[in-house]
Write a protein that holds these residues in place. Structure first.
Motif, short mmCIF file in Angstrom:
data_model
loop_
_atom_site.label_atom_id
_atom_site.label_comp_id
_atom_site.label_asym_id
_atom_site.label_seq_id
_atom_site.Cartn_x
_atom_site.Cartn_y
_atom_site.Cartn_z
N GLY A 109 0.85 -1.26 -0.25
CA GLY A 109 -0.16 0.11 0.06
C GLY A 109 0.79 1.13 -0.15
O GLY A 109 0.25 2.45 -0.27
N LEU A 110 2.19 1.10 0.39
CA LEU A 110 2.90 2.28 0.30
C LEU A 110 3.30 2.70 -0.82
O LEU A 110 3.88 3.90 -1.19
N ASN A 111 3.31 1.83 -2.09
CA ASN A 111 3.73 2.10 -3.26
C ASN A 111 2.58 2.27 -4.41
O ASN A 111 3.01 2.19 -5.49
N ILE A 112 1.41 2.12 -3.95
CA ILE A 112 0.29 1.95 -4.95
C ILE A 112 -0.94 2.94 -4.42
O ILE A 112 -0.73 3.56 -3.45
N ASP A 113 -1.75 3.30 -5.50
CA ASP A 113 -2.99 4.00 -5.23
C ASP A 113 -3.93 3.43 -4.36
O ASP A 113 -3.93 2.13 -4.36
N LEU A 114 -4.93 4.14 -3.75
CA LEU A 114 -6.13 3.75 -2.91
C LEU A 114 -6.72 2.64 -3.67
O LEU A 114 -7.31 1.41 -3.05
N ARG A 115 -7.24 2.93 -4.96
CA ARG A 115 -7.97 1.90 -5.62
C ARG A 115 -7.40 0.55 -5.87
O ARG A 115 -7.92 -0.43 -5.61
N SER A 116 -6.02 0.46 -6.20
CA SER A 116 -5.26 -0.59 -6.39
C SER A 116 -5.21 -1.38 -4.95
O SER A 116 -5.33 -2.71 -4.82
N SER A 117 -5.07 -0.51 -3.84
CA SER A 117 -4.91 -1.16 -2.36
C SER A 117 -6.20 -1.97 -2.27
O SER A 117 -6.30 -2.94 -1.59
N LEU A 118 -7.25 -1.21 -2.28
CA LEU A 118 -8.44 -1.89 -1.89
C LEU A 118 -8.84 -2.96 -2.96
O LEU A 118 -9.60 -3.91 -2.43
N ASP A 119 -8.72 -2.98 -4.04
CA ASP A 119 -8.65 -4.24 -4.98
C ASP A 119 -8.00 -5.12 -4.35
O ASP A 119 -8.56 -6.32 -4.35
N MET A 120 -6.90 -4.98 -4.28
CA MET A 120 -5.85 -6.19 -3.71
C MET A 120 -6.39 -6.65 -2.20
O MET A 120 -6.51 -7.87 -2.29
N ILE A 121 -6.80 -5.92 -1.28
CA ILE A 121 -7.32 -6.43 0.00
C ILE A 121 -8.76 -7.07 -0.03
O ILE A 121 -8.99 -7.86 0.69
N SER A 122 -9.46 -6.71 -1.30
CA SER A 122 -10.86 -7.36 -1.31
C SER A 122 -10.56 -8.93 -2.08
O SER A 122 -11.21 -9.69 -1.45
N SER A 123 -9.38 -9.03 -2.48
CA SER A 123 -9.11 -10.34 -3.08
C SER A 123 -8.52 -11.06 -1.93
O SER A 123 -9.06 -12.40 -1.72
N ALA A 124 -7.94 -10.50 -0.88
CA ALA A 124 -7.49 -11.11 0.29
C ALA A 124 -8.62 -11.61 1.05
O ALA A 124 -8.52 -12.79 1.63
N MET A 125 -9.51 -10.79 1.10
CA MET A 125 -10.75 -11.04 2.01
C MET A 125 -11.43 -12.28 1.36
O MET A 125 -11.87 -13.08 2.27
N GLY A 126 -11.49 -12.46 0.17
CA GLY A 126 -12.27 -13.31 -0.52
C GLY A 126 -11.49 -14.58 -0.11
O GLY A 126 -12.28 -15.80 0.29
N ILE A 127 -10.35 -14.65 -0.19
CA ILE A 127 -9.52 -15.79 0.28
C ILE A 127 -9.67 -16.50 2.00
O ILE A 127 -9.87 -17.26 2.36
N VAL A 128 -9.30 -15.39 2.54
CA VAL A 128 -8.97 -15.70 4.00
C VAL A 128 -10.59 -16.09 4.72
O VAL A 128 -10.56 -16.81 5.78
N THR A 129 -11.80 -15.64 4.07
CA THR A 129 -12.91 -16.01 4.55
C THR A 129 -13.26 -17.30 4.30
O THR A 129 -14.35 -17.95 4.55
N GLU A 130 -12.61 -18.05 3.60
CA GLU A 130 -12.74 -19.44 3.08
C GLU A 130 -11.76 -20.40 4.02
O GLU A 130 -12.06 -21.65 4.15
N LEU A 131 -11.07 -19.74 4.83
CA LEU A 131 -10.20 -20.64 5.92
C LEU A 131 -10.81 -20.93 7.14
O LEU A 131 -11.74 -20.21 7.65
N GLU A 132 -10.19 -21.97 7.64
CA GLU A 132 -10.69 -22.24 9.22
C GLU A 132 -10.46 -21.51 10.30
O GLU A 132 -11.35 -21.22 10.98
N ASP A 133 -9.36 -20.50 10.16
CA ASP A 133 -9.23 -19.37 11.12
C ASP A 133 -10.33 -18.50 11.01
O ASP A 133 -10.52 -17.99 12.10
#
Length: 270
Positions: A229-253
């Protein structure tokens, strides 16, 4: 006795600089072992946290001034001292060896903790700036001491310091070579925690265990998101973190965390 100790226990990796008679100044063997240890941490799924510390009276005094005085201040790719007088050979010795350490630290998605005490000077301190968290004993003294021996900050200070303290403060630290106390360094944002000397080990152990017991995949995605996030714009950061959210909400944790909140208990993450 080796110049660096590396061990892993219960998911916690420890790199211990081990040249106490030289305030853990760099040596060819130390750099070799440091690089190999960082590669192991980066590539192992079993390691959850890395802690970097130093044996003896201080964390690290940086380059070995005695070897510089003998014209041996740079290390060749084969691990021997570089007696060459060519500028290119000295440049390559930095790039192929010492400079690999901050680059490798930045490739590690797990938490990397630096534990400082005594002295952390020059490159010795700059290696900690590549880490995520810096925990310092009250007795720690910190200095960007390169100009004392007439050299430029060759191990990351020119990149890290302005990002921590701003351009003017970075230049002031480098030009004046002032020695900071641990508290002064914390006030500037260079240190995360300052701990009483006799409580340092206990504090670090508690902190590391808290991280080691956390949801590991989520922690690694979070670290990656913060740094990228230090090297990209807000839109790119939000897009990346939404992808991560999709992945982690399928995990046992995720399921365990939600259930623990509902049941008002401490979660038991994998």
């Amino acid at each position: 006795m080796t110049d660096l100790i590396f061990n892993v226990e219960n998911g916690v990796a420890k790199i211990i600089l081990n040249r106490p008679d030289s305030l853990n100044a760099f040596s060819a063997e130390m750099i070799d072992l440091w690089i190999k240890a960082l590669e192991t941490v980066r590539d192992s799924d079993d390691i959850r946290v890395l802690v970097i510390s130093g044996n003896g009276r201080g964390f690290c005094s940086g380059g070995d001034i005695k070897s510089m005085g003998r014209g041996e201040g740079f290390l060749q790719s084969d691990g021997t001292e570089d007696f060459s007088s060519t500028a290119l050979a000295r440049k390559n010795s930095l790039w192929k060896r010492v400079q690999r350490i901050p680059l490798l630290v930045k490739e590690i998605d797990k938490p990397v903790i630096a534990v400082l005490h005594g002295v952390a000077f020059g490159a010795g301190f700059d290696m900690t700036l590549a880490c995520d968290i810096r925990i310092a004993a009250e007795n720690t003294k910190i200095s960007e001491s390169y100009l004392n021996v007439g050299i430029v900050p060759g191990d990351g200070a020119a990149w890290f310091l302005p990002r921590f303290v701003g351009t003017d403060q970075a230049l002031d630290l480098l030009w004046t070579r002032k020695v900071l106390t641990a508290k002064e360094a914390k006030d500037m944002g260079l240190v995360t925690y300052v701990v009483e000397d006799d409580k340092l080990e206990e504090f670090v152990e508690d902190y590391v265990q808290k991280l080691a017991s956390g949801p590991q995949t989520v922690m690694r995605f979070t670290k990656r998101a913060v740094y990228q996030g230090l090297n990209i714009d807000l839109r790119s950061s939000l897009d990346m973190i939404s992808s991560a959210m999709g992945i982690v909400t399928e995990l046992e944790d995720y399921q365990e965390g939600v259930q623990a909140v509902l049941e008002k208990r401490k979660p038991n993450f994998k």
